[in-house]
Design a protein around this motif. Sequence first.
Motif, short mmCIF file in Angstrom:
data_model
loop_
_atom_site.label_atom_id
_atom_site.label_comp_id
_atom_site.label_asym_id
_atom_site.label_seq_id
_atom_site.Cartn_x
_atom_site.Cartn_y
_atom_site.Cartn_z
N UNK A 61 19.73 15.13 -5.21
CA UNK A 61 18.41 15.64 -4.84
C UNK A 61 17.34 14.72 -5.39
N UNK A 62 16.26 14.60 -4.65
CA UNK A 62 15.12 13.77 -5.06
C UNK A 62 13.84 14.59 -4.89
N UNK A 63 13.09 14.71 -5.98
CA UNK A 63 11.75 15.31 -5.92
C UNK A 63 10.75 14.19 -6.15
N UNK A 64 10.03 13.84 -5.12
CA UNK A 64 9.06 12.73 -5.16
C UNK A 64 7.67 13.32 -5.19
N UNK A 65 7.00 13.26 -6.35
CA UNK A 65 5.71 13.92 -6.53
C UNK A 65 4.64 12.89 -6.87
N UNK A 66 3.51 12.99 -6.18
CA UNK A 66 2.39 12.09 -6.43
C UNK A 66 1.13 12.90 -6.73
N UNK A 67 0.14 12.22 -7.26
CA UNK A 67 -1.12 12.86 -7.60
C UNK A 67 -2.27 12.25 -6.80
N UNK A 68 -3.26 13.10 -6.53
CA UNK A 68 -4.47 12.64 -5.86
C UNK A 68 -5.62 13.54 -6.31
N UNK A 69 -6.82 13.00 -6.44
CA UNK A 69 -7.96 13.86 -6.78
C UNK A 69 -8.35 14.80 -5.63
N UNK A 70 -7.87 14.51 -4.43
CA UNK A 70 -8.21 15.32 -3.25
C UNK A 70 -7.25 16.49 -3.09
N UNK A 78 4.54 22.01 -9.57
CA UNK A 78 5.35 21.47 -8.48
C UNK A 78 6.70 20.98 -8.99
N UNK A 79 6.73 20.44 -10.20
CA UNK A 79 7.99 19.97 -10.78
C UNK A 79 8.93 21.13 -11.04
N UNK A 80 8.40 22.22 -11.60
CA UNK A 80 9.22 23.40 -11.85
C UNK A 80 9.77 23.97 -10.55
N UNK A 81 8.94 23.97 -9.52
CA UNK A 81 9.40 24.48 -8.22
C UNK A 81 10.52 23.60 -7.67
N UNK A 82 10.40 22.29 -7.84
CA UNK A 82 11.43 21.38 -7.34
C UNK A 82 12.74 21.55 -8.10
N UNK A 83 12.65 21.72 -9.41
CA UNK A 83 13.86 21.91 -10.21
C UNK A 83 14.57 23.21 -9.84
N UNK A 84 13.79 24.24 -9.54
CA UNK A 84 14.36 25.55 -9.27
C UNK A 84 14.88 25.69 -7.85
N UNK A 85 14.48 24.79 -6.96
CA UNK A 85 14.88 24.90 -5.56
C UNK A 85 16.39 24.77 -5.43
N UNK A 86 16.99 25.58 -4.57
CA UNK A 86 18.43 25.54 -4.37
C UNK A 86 18.79 24.98 -3.02
#
Length: 293
Positions: A215-224, A272-280
């Motif tokens: 599994x890959x959780x690819x998370x980025x940040x933006x001020x928008x 978002x990270x916690x949601x990605x880790x918890x996703x099944x």
Amino acid sequence: MAAASTPFFLDAGARGQRLCVHYPAQREGARGQILLLPPFAEEMNKSRRMTALTARAFAAAGFETLTLDLLGCGDSSGDFGDATWQDWLDDARLGADWLTRRAAPGADGQRPPLWLWGLRAGALLAPAVIQAVTDRPVHLLLWQPVTSGKLQLQQFMRLRVAADLIGGQAKGAVQAMRDELARGELVEIAGYLLAPALAHGLEAAQFKPMAGVGRVAWLELSPREDATLTPAAAMAVEAWTAQGAEVRAAVCQGPSFWAATEIEEAPRLIEASLAALAAGVDFAHRPAEAVSA
């Protein structure tokens, strides 16, 4: 109550010691283990508050987490100028080995999965760990990952160029640094001494899709609030999907804390990270999702 944490020094043999912080899972039976692969140079110092806050949140959610300072970084042995890229690859594997020795099999006889938490250039360390871990699932949690070490090195060198501009000496600055490195000399950039063995290894490093990742959780940040993935990131996500990984990608509203002048927090990134880790099994590929929780 905040999750407990224990700092300790991990023995790296002849290479000295690495300062680690261990966050044990705050529930019976860890849901997984997480190893932080830290970003480059000053980006790690700017990220320490965010990584500590997030590691505590992971532990509270049932994920045993380990953070460590690489050779020459933080309170680990050596100076930054002593480090080579191979040292840092060895350090990443050392941290993974420490977690693996603690990973007790569950009722099904399987060890819990290992998540590699790659922050910025930390993602470039992941392939060495993925290749070394063969006895349990390996997943990736990526925060604004750097996929090209060459680009990271160029960005780092620009810090010296910016300083030289102020002093009126910027002409040929990058080439001058490269010449010094080619002669085997240390180069001073923004208070850090960069060794040729670290510069050359970083420059050659790439982060590409590879086998062995579930599994890959690819998370980025933006001020928008309504931002989507950059085209380059969207292409990378598609490539990981084609490799067979289950991919979840999202853009979270928040500051680029690793590059901010002041110490910043990005709580939506933690969520978002916690949601990605918890996703099944519903771990979905959403390449242009904007997270606004």
